[in-house]
Motif scaffolding. Sequence first.
Motif, PDB file in Angstrom:
ATOM      1  N   PRO A   1       0.156  18.435  63.127  1.00  0.00           N
ATOM      2  CA  PRO A   1       0.499  17.358  62.199  1.00  0.00           C
ATOM      3  C   PRO A   1      -0.573  17.253  61.106  1.00  0.00           C
ATOM      4  N   VAL A   2      -0.136  17.115  59.858  1.00  0.00           N
ATOM      5  CA  VAL A   2      -1.070  17.078  58.725  1.00  0.00           C
ATOM      6  C   VAL A   2      -1.253  15.645  58.244  1.00  0.00           C
ATOM      7  N   ILE A   3      -2.517  15.265  58.128  1.00  0.00           N
ATOM      8  CA  ILE A   3      -2.886  13.990  57.527  1.00  0.00           C
ATOM      9  C   ILE A   3      -3.598  14.311  56.217  1.00  0.00           C
ATOM     10  N   TYR A   4      -2.986  13.914  55.126  1.00  0.00           N
ATOM     11  CA  TYR A   4      -3.511  14.190  53.789  1.00  0.00           C
ATOM     12  C   TYR A   4      -4.302  12.974  53.332  1.00  0.00           C
ATOM     13  N   ILE A   5      -5.600  13.153  53.110  1.00  0.00           N
ATOM     14  CA  ILE A   5      -6.448  12.052  52.635  1.00  0.00           C
ATOM     15  C   ILE A   5      -6.718  12.257  51.154  1.00  0.00           C
ATOM     16  N   ALA A   6      -6.173  11.340  50.352  1.00  0.00           N
ATOM     17  CA  ALA A   6      -6.385  11.361  48.902  1.00  0.00           C
ATOM     18  C   ALA A   6      -7.553  10.428  48.583  1.00  0.00           C
ATOM     19  N   THR A   7      -8.602  10.972  47.976  1.00  0.00           N
ATOM     20  CA  THR A   7      -9.799  10.167  47.707  1.00  0.00           C
ATOM     21  C   THR A   7      -9.830   9.588  46.296  1.00  0.00           C
ATOM     22  N   GLY A   8      -8.904   9.999  45.448  1.00  0.00           N
ATOM     23  CA  GLY A   8      -8.911   9.530  44.063  1.00  0.00           C
ATOM     24  C   GLY A   8      -8.418   8.100  43.935  1.00  0.00           C
ATOM     25  N   LEU A   9      -9.052   7.356  43.049  1.00  0.00           N
ATOM     26  CA  LEU A   9      -8.621   5.994  42.753  1.00  0.00           C
ATOM     27  C   LEU A   9      -7.504   6.036  41.716  1.00  0.00           C
ATOM     28  N   LYS A  10      -6.438   5.291  41.963  1.00  0.00           N
ATOM     29  CA  LYS A  10      -5.362   5.213  40.979  1.00  0.00           C
ATOM     30  C   LYS A  10      -5.856   4.420  39.766  1.00  0.00           C
ATOM     31  N   ASN A  11      -5.382   4.840  38.603  1.00  0.00           N
ATOM     32  CA  ASN A  11      -5.746   4.161  37.367  1.00  0.00           C
ATOM     33  C   ASN A  11      -4.527   4.187  36.453  1.00  0.00           C
ATOM     34  N   ASP A  12      -3.796   3.082  36.414  1.00  0.00           N
ATOM     35  CA  ASP A  12      -2.569   3.013  35.630  1.00  0.00           C
ATOM     36  C   ASP A  12      -2.815   3.180  34.134  1.00  0.00           C
ATOM     37  N   HIS A  13      -4.039   2.994  33.684  1.00  0.00           N
ATOM     38  CA  HIS A  13      -4.372   3.128  32.258  1.00  0.00           C
ATOM     39  C   HIS A  13      -4.677   4.577  31.868  1.00  0.00           C
ATOM     40  N   ASP A  14      -4.883   5.442  32.855  1.00  0.00           N
ATOM     41  CA  ASP A  14      -5.188   6.849  32.587  1.00  0.00           C
ATOM     42  C   ASP A  14      -3.936   7.678  32.893  1.00  0.00           C
ATOM     43  N   ILE A  15      -3.137   7.924  31.877  1.00  0.00           N
ATOM     44  CA  ILE A  15      -1.848   8.601  32.056  1.00  0.00           C
ATOM     45  C   ILE A  15      -2.032  10.021  32.576  1.00  0.00           C
ATOM     46  N   GLU A  16      -3.019  10.734  32.053  1.00  0.00           N
ATOM     47  CA  GLU A  16      -3.273  12.107  32.498  1.00  0.00           C
ATOM     48  C   GLU A  16      -3.616  12.149  33.981  1.00  0.00           C
ATOM     49  N   TRP A  17      -4.465  11.230  34.429  1.00  0.00           N
ATOM     50  CA  TRP A  17      -4.862  11.166  35.843  1.00  0.00           C
ATOM     51  C   TRP A  17      -3.654  10.829  36.714  1.00  0.00           C
ATOM     52  N   GLN A  18      -2.829   9.880  36.269  1.00  0.00           N
ATOM     53  CA  GLN A  18      -1.647   9.502  37.033  1.00  0.00           C
ATOM     54  C   GLN A  18      -0.676  10.674  37.163  1.00  0.00           C
ATOM     55  N   LYS A  19      -0.541  11.486  36.109  1.00  0.00           N
ATOM     56  CA  LYS A  19       0.331  12.662  36.179  1.00  0.00           C
ATOM     57  C   LYS A  19      -0.195  13.661  37.192  1.00  0.00           C
ATOM     58  N   LYS A  20      -1.519  13.830  37.242  1.00  0.00           N
ATOM     59  CA  LYS A  20      -2.120  14.750  38.212  1.00  0.00           C
ATOM     60  C   LYS A  20      -1.836  14.274  39.639  1.00  0.00           C
ATOM     61  N   ILE A  21      -1.979  12.979  39.867  1.00  0.00           N
ATOM     62  CA  ILE A  21      -1.689  12.411  41.187  1.00  0.00           C
ATOM     63  C   ILE A  21      -0.224  12.646  41.549  1.00  0.00           C
ATOM     64  N   GLU A  22       0.670  12.423  40.590  1.00  0.00           N
ATOM     65  CA  GLU A  22       2.090  12.619  40.836  1.00  0.00           C
ATOM     66  C   GLU A  22       2.419  14.071  41.165  1.00  0.00           C
ATOM     67  N   GLN A  23       1.757  15.026  40.496  1.00  0.00           N
ATOM     68  CA  GLN A  23       1.975  16.450  40.798  1.00  0.00           C
ATOM     69  C   GLN A  23       1.594  16.748  42.240  1.00  0.00           C
ATOM     70  N   HIS A  24       0.474  16.179  42.675  1.00  0.00           N
ATOM     71  CA  HIS A  24       0.047  16.370  44.069  1.00  0.00           C
ATOM     72  C   HIS A  24       1.068  15.760  45.027  1.00  0.00           C
ATOM     73  N   GLN A  25       1.572  14.579  44.701  1.00  0.00           N
ATOM     74  CA  GLN A  25       2.535  13.901  45.573  1.00  0.00           C
ATOM     75  C   GLN A  25       3.830  14.696  45.691  1.00  0.00           C
ATOM     76  N   ILE A  26       4.300  15.259  44.588  1.00  0.00           N
ATOM     77  CA  ILE A  26       5.549  16.032  44.587  1.00  0.00           C
ATOM     78  C   ILE A  26       5.442  17.273  45.461  1.00  0.00           C
ATOM     79  N   ARG A  27       4.279  17.924  45.449  1.00  0.00           N
ATOM     80  CA  ARG A  27       4.092  19.158  46.232  1.00  0.00           C
ATOM     81  C   ARG A  27       3.993  18.891  47.730  1.00  0.00           C
ATOM     82  N   ARG A  28       3.590  17.693  48.099  1.00  0.00           N
ATOM     83  CA  ARG A  28       3.325  17.378  49.503  1.00  0.00           C
ATOM     84  C   ARG A  28       4.601  17.279  50.329  1.00  0.00           C
ATOM     85  N   PRO A  29       4.676  17.967  51.471  1.00  0.00           N
ATOM     86  CA  PRO A  29       5.852  17.836  52.347  1.00  0.00           C
ATOM     87  C   PRO A  29       6.023  16.399  52.836  1.00  0.00           C
TER      88      PRO A  29
END
Length: 194
Positions: free
Chosen positions: A28-56
Amino acid sequence: MSITLVTGAANSGKSEWAEYLASQCQKPVIYIATGLKNDHDIEWQKKIEQHQIRRPENWQTLEIPYNLVDAIALNFSDNCILVDSLGTWVANYLDKNNDDWQKEINHLLETCREYKGEIIFVGEETGWGVVPAYELGRLFRSRLGNLIRLVGGIANSVYLMVGGYAVDVAKLGINLTSVQDKIIGSQQDKKFPS
């Protein structure tokens, strides 16, 4: 216990390779994301979303920007933990003084050594570029470089992502920790002959 470090430059494929390794571990895989979400940083939010989409969907995701050691300890069973990434974890703790930061690192390494399952760390190589012009940037670079070195020293595999390839430098290289131990041992032999 199995510890893997996946390191490399920005956009080198570190996360994708770590995700591939986690998908192959049959636990079983436990994915620990250490990045802080920042709704004001669109580029960072897109990167987080790319990671989320790839995750099973069957992977458990924990958003842990600070208490990484506690998160590993709480999941102390036969799991595969994927930590993405050490760089954002270090950035979240830049306000800690050096003594408290060293205690945090020591606690992390000790917890990893005791863990029964598999841990895959993603960590950035920041020291191959220009020396930062500001103090906080140099502190980040120094702390992350040291952490990558220490985690690599206890890891079973250390993958360096270069040109689209994952190279296991633990198989090709010589662990600096073992070399240092030999140097210290030979110096002590000279000081204290038997």
